[in-house]
Motif scaffolding. Structure first.
Motif, short mmCIF file in Angstrom:
data_model
loop_
_atom_site.label_atom_id
_atom_site.label_comp_id
_atom_site.label_asym_id
_atom_site.label_seq_id
_atom_site.Cartn_x
_atom_site.Cartn_y
_atom_site.Cartn_z
N GLY A 115 0.13 3.59 -0.48
CA GLY A 115 1.28 3.40 0.38
C GLY A 115 1.70 1.94 0.34
N HIS A 118 -1.67 0.64 2.47
CA HIS A 118 -2.89 1.44 2.56
C HIS A 118 -3.02 2.27 1.29
N GLN A 138 -1.65 4.41 10.11
CA GLN A 138 -1.66 5.17 8.86
C GLN A 138 -2.74 6.24 8.81
N ARG A 139 -3.81 6.06 9.56
CA ARG A 139 -4.89 7.06 9.48
C ARG A 139 -4.94 7.98 10.70
N CYS A 153 1.02 9.18 -0.99
CA CYS A 153 1.23 8.23 0.11
C CYS A 153 2.70 7.91 0.25
N HIS A 156 3.89 4.58 5.50
CA HIS A 156 2.81 4.51 6.47
C HIS A 156 2.24 5.89 6.77
N HIS A 157 2.53 6.86 5.94
CA HIS A 157 2.00 8.20 6.12
C HIS A 157 1.39 8.68 4.82
N SER A 158 0.65 9.78 4.89
CA SER A 158 -0.02 10.33 3.72
C SER A 158 0.12 11.84 3.71
N GLY A 171 -0.68 10.26 9.59
CA GLY A 171 -0.28 8.87 9.62
C GLY A 171 0.78 8.58 10.65
N ARG A 172 1.52 7.50 10.46
CA ARG A 172 2.52 7.08 11.43
C ARG A 172 3.68 8.06 11.46
#
Length: 243
Positions: A115, A118, A138-139, A153, A156-158, A171-172
């Motif tokens: 990301g 991250h 993010q987590r 990724c 800020h998200h996955s 994530g966010r």
């Protein structure tokens, strides 16, 4: 996230379906041989050597690995990851935002994704490992179980792809629930990709599904004739079965 650039987004693709199918078979085991970050890019030579080019204003190209034998790549905004054929991970680039903190030192990984600041790695046992900057949540809701076969990724998200073809987003959440609230709930997906604030998944029947930020999911193709997907920061692409 194949590419999460705020300024640039490039798509690396082939022009013939038969070539791309061979590439997909190789990528299923390891990862892409080309990757793009914010202002820098990576590629793998035939001997597994990492080649970098582009802007180095944020130290994106600082200290890349020099040896051969790498099989997968990923780029973040200002950092990069490479995966060797033993499943070990090497990272380099700018660490101002802690993108290079707590990198896994064990082996046995089969894929990496980056990301903005991250990163993720997919272990051979199907578990997803995260490291880097977590200041943007993010987590949050990071799945700790195994059973994953793909990762991607966004900023800020996955996104993870389970072995039963279901997708999981974490994530966010900056879009009023549109990232996780609108993710597909059916099974049968075979590939996932993330842009800055949107996600895309490819179903085994050739359908493309997009969710997240409205502008980035508008005009997603509705016919089911696609073989592969990729995302830039604010756009997406799909490869049709006729090339």
């Amino acid at each position: 996230m194949a590419c999460v650039s705020r300024r640039h987004a490039r798509l690396c693709r082939t022009t013939r379906v038969r070539i791309y199918k061979r590439h997909l078979e190789s990528r299923a085991m390891w990862g892409p041989r080309l990757a793009c970050g914010n202002c820098h890019s990576l590629s793998l030579g035939n001997d597994g050597r990492v080649v970098t080019w582009g802007n180095n204003g944020w130290h994106q190209r600082r200290d890349p690995p020099r040896q051969t034998g790498y099989v997968g790549l990923a780029c973040g905004e200002y950092h990069s990851c490479a995966l060797d054929d033993d499943g070990h991970i090497v990272t380099w680039g700018d660490d101002e935002y802690d993108a290079l903190v707590d990198v896994p030192t064990d082996g046995g990984y089969r894929a990496v994704a980056c990301g903005e600041h991250h990163s993720l790695a997919l272990h051979n046992d199907g578990a997803v490992v995260m490291w880097g900057d977590f200041s943007e949540n993010q987590r949050r809701d990071w799945p700790r179980d195994a059973g994953f076969v793909g990762i991607a990724c966004g900023s800020h998200h996955s996104l993870g792809l389970r072995s039963d073809g279901r997708v999981v987003t974490w994530g966010r959440e900056r879009l009023d629930g549109r990232l996780r609230g609108n993710q597909p709930t059916d099974a049968g997906y075979v590939a996932v990709a993330c842009g800055g604030f949107h996600c895309v998944a490819l179903h085994k029947d050739g359908r493309v599904v997009a969710w997240g930020h409205d502008e980035q999911r508008d005009d997603a193709p509705r016919d089911g004739r696609y073989l592969a997907i990729a995302c830039g920061f604010r756009h997406s692409v799909a490869l049709r079965d006729d090339g």
